[in-house]
Design a protein around this motif. Structure first.
Motif, PDB file in Angstrom:
ATOM      1  N   UNK A  90      78.014 -53.434-116.358  1.00  0.00           N
ATOM      2  CA  UNK A  90      77.117 -54.281-117.103  1.00  0.00           C
ATOM      3  C   UNK A  90      77.548 -55.049-118.472  1.00  0.00           C
ATOM      4  N   UNK A  91      78.554 -53.927-118.900  1.00  0.00           N
ATOM      5  CA  UNK A  91      79.133 -54.458-119.994  1.00  0.00           C
ATOM      6  C   UNK A  91      80.092 -55.517-119.999  1.00  0.00           C
ATOM      7  N   UNK A  92      80.501 -55.591-119.039  1.00  0.00           N
ATOM      8  CA  UNK A  92      81.392 -56.890-118.381  1.00  0.00           C
ATOM      9  C   UNK A  92      80.512 -58.105-118.189  1.00  0.00           C
ATOM     10  N   UNK A  93      79.317 -57.818-117.460  1.00  0.00           N
ATOM     11  CA  UNK A  93      78.439 -58.828-117.342  1.00  0.00           C
ATOM     12  C   UNK A  93      77.842 -59.319-118.559  1.00  0.00           C
ATOM     13  N   UNK A  94      77.586 -58.331-119.593  1.00  0.00           N
ATOM     14  CA  UNK A  94      77.043 -58.842-121.019  1.00  0.00           C
ATOM     15  C   UNK A  94      78.124 -59.737-121.678  1.00  0.00           C
ATOM     16  N   UNK A  95      79.022 -59.675-121.318  1.00  0.00           N
ATOM     17  CA  UNK A  95      79.934 -60.410-122.171  1.00  0.00           C
ATOM     18  C   UNK A  95      80.347 -61.752-121.401  1.00  0.00           C
ATOM     19  N   UNK A  96      79.804 -61.983-120.441  1.00  0.00           N
ATOM     20  CA  UNK A  96      79.739 -63.445-119.535  1.00  0.00           C
ATOM     21  C   UNK A  96      81.034 -63.264-119.073  1.00  0.00           C
ATOM     22  N   UNK A  97      81.608 -62.222-118.436  1.00  0.00           N
ATOM     23  CA  UNK A  97      83.008 -62.404-117.761  1.00  0.00           C
ATOM     24  C   UNK A  97      82.699 -62.137-116.291  1.00  0.00           C
TER      25      UNK A  97
END
Length: 320
Positions: free
Chosen positions: A99-106
């Motif tokens: 989710x951290x990667x999703x949160x950074x729009x990557x």
């Protein structure tokens, strides 16, 4: 006098070598820990928990589909002496980590899955492409080199938990009924779980090497391309790699060839056999130059100082 001088020289060398190796190790650790700055990237993200798989001999059955006279035959099994350590995530990548990667729009959000909503549940509903994108993101955020494992590396790490997909039928057997029965029995063993919902990490046990949850209800993407090899045809000089291959191997309770874009294995994309319950992943870390020096030094010290020290240095390396 000459004898004493020679003895003193040998004794001095035997002491000097470990001290020199220890000095190299100390310098490497100082750089690694940041005590000495040497162009080290300041990591903004903590690395996932790793285990170190120590070098050992290993028996490995190829994941390719083999055929002879139009009939499926078992892939060859070979003995391999692995010479270098493998650094692999102890657990599968979790929803919280992804989710951290999703949160950074990557990263692309995973497909909705039933089961525990907690962050420490392994992420599922992700494709091979999603996993590769996450590996690139975490590499950048940690300053380390992360990637998906190959099928061989995952089998090596899973050890006693990795399945043997062999039919167990003699390669010269031509009776199709025997092969059909063997294949039927194998697929029956691969039947879907009673409860395929993803569970919290640590729910499916641990391998003899320390790898957690492999072989549960989550299949893990690998870098290995699915291949079909016919013994009756000339071998191809070129083998597809991960960048040009569309069908990748996902490994779990059994191997499953899956299209790289598939997120939900129940929706198609499995070229043969029972589909996986879920698709997730874990990553391996390529050792940095400093880590390589550290490993070399520890192994050299262990070889010089004996079996007791060898066991202790391996324990220290695993903990480090």
């Amino acid at each position: 006098m000459t004898t004493h001088a020679g003895t003193d020289a040998v004794s001095g060398i035997s002491i000097a070598i470990p001290l020199a190796l220890l000095a190299v190790l100390s310098g490497a650790v100082a750089v690694e820990t940041g005590f000495v700055a040497f162009g080290k990237t300041d990591s903004r993200l903590a690395s996932p928990e790793l285990i170190t798989i120590r070098p050992r001999a290993f028996s490995y059955r190829e994941p390719a589909e083999y055929f002879r006279n139009g009939l499926a035959v078992d892939a060859p099994k070979r003995d391999v002496n692995v010479a270098t350590p493998l650094y692999i995530m102890k657990f599968q990548t979790t929803r919280g980590e992804y989710q951290q990667c999703v949160a950074e729009s990557v990263c692309v959000p995973p497909e909705d899955q039933s089961g525990e909503p907690a962050k420490d549940v392994p992420v599922t509903g992700v494709s091979y492409d999603d996993a590769v994108r996450y590996a690139a993101w975490i590499s950048k955020r940690t300053g380390e080199d992360w990637r998906l494992p190959s099928d061989f590396e995952l089998a090596y790490a899973a050890a006693d938990r990795f399945p043997d997909d062999a039919l167990g039928v003699d390669a010269d057997e031509t009776n199709p009924a025997i092969r059909w029965l063997a294949d039927y029995e194998r697929e029956a063993r691969r039947s879907a779980s009673v409860d395929p919902r993803p569970q919290r990490k640590g729910s499916f046990g641990i391998s003899e090497t320390g790898l957690v949850d492999f072989g549960g209800n989550i299949w893990e993407w690998t870098l290995t391309c699915n291949r079909r090899i016919d013994f009756d045809k000339p071998a191809s000089a070129e083998e597809p790699d991960a960048e040009t291959c569309g069908i990748m191997i996902a490994s779990g309770r059994h191997r499953s060839p899956m299209s790289g874009f598939v997120r939900n294995p129940k929706g198609g994309g499995c070229s043969v056999g029972a589909p996986p319950d879920n698709l997730g992943f874990r990553l391996v870390r390529h050792p940095t130059f400093v880590q390589s020096i550290k490993d070399f030094t520890l192994r050299a010290l262990a070889d010089i100082l004996g079996p007791t020290t060898r066991a202790q240095t391996e324990q220290n390396s695993n903990e480090g």
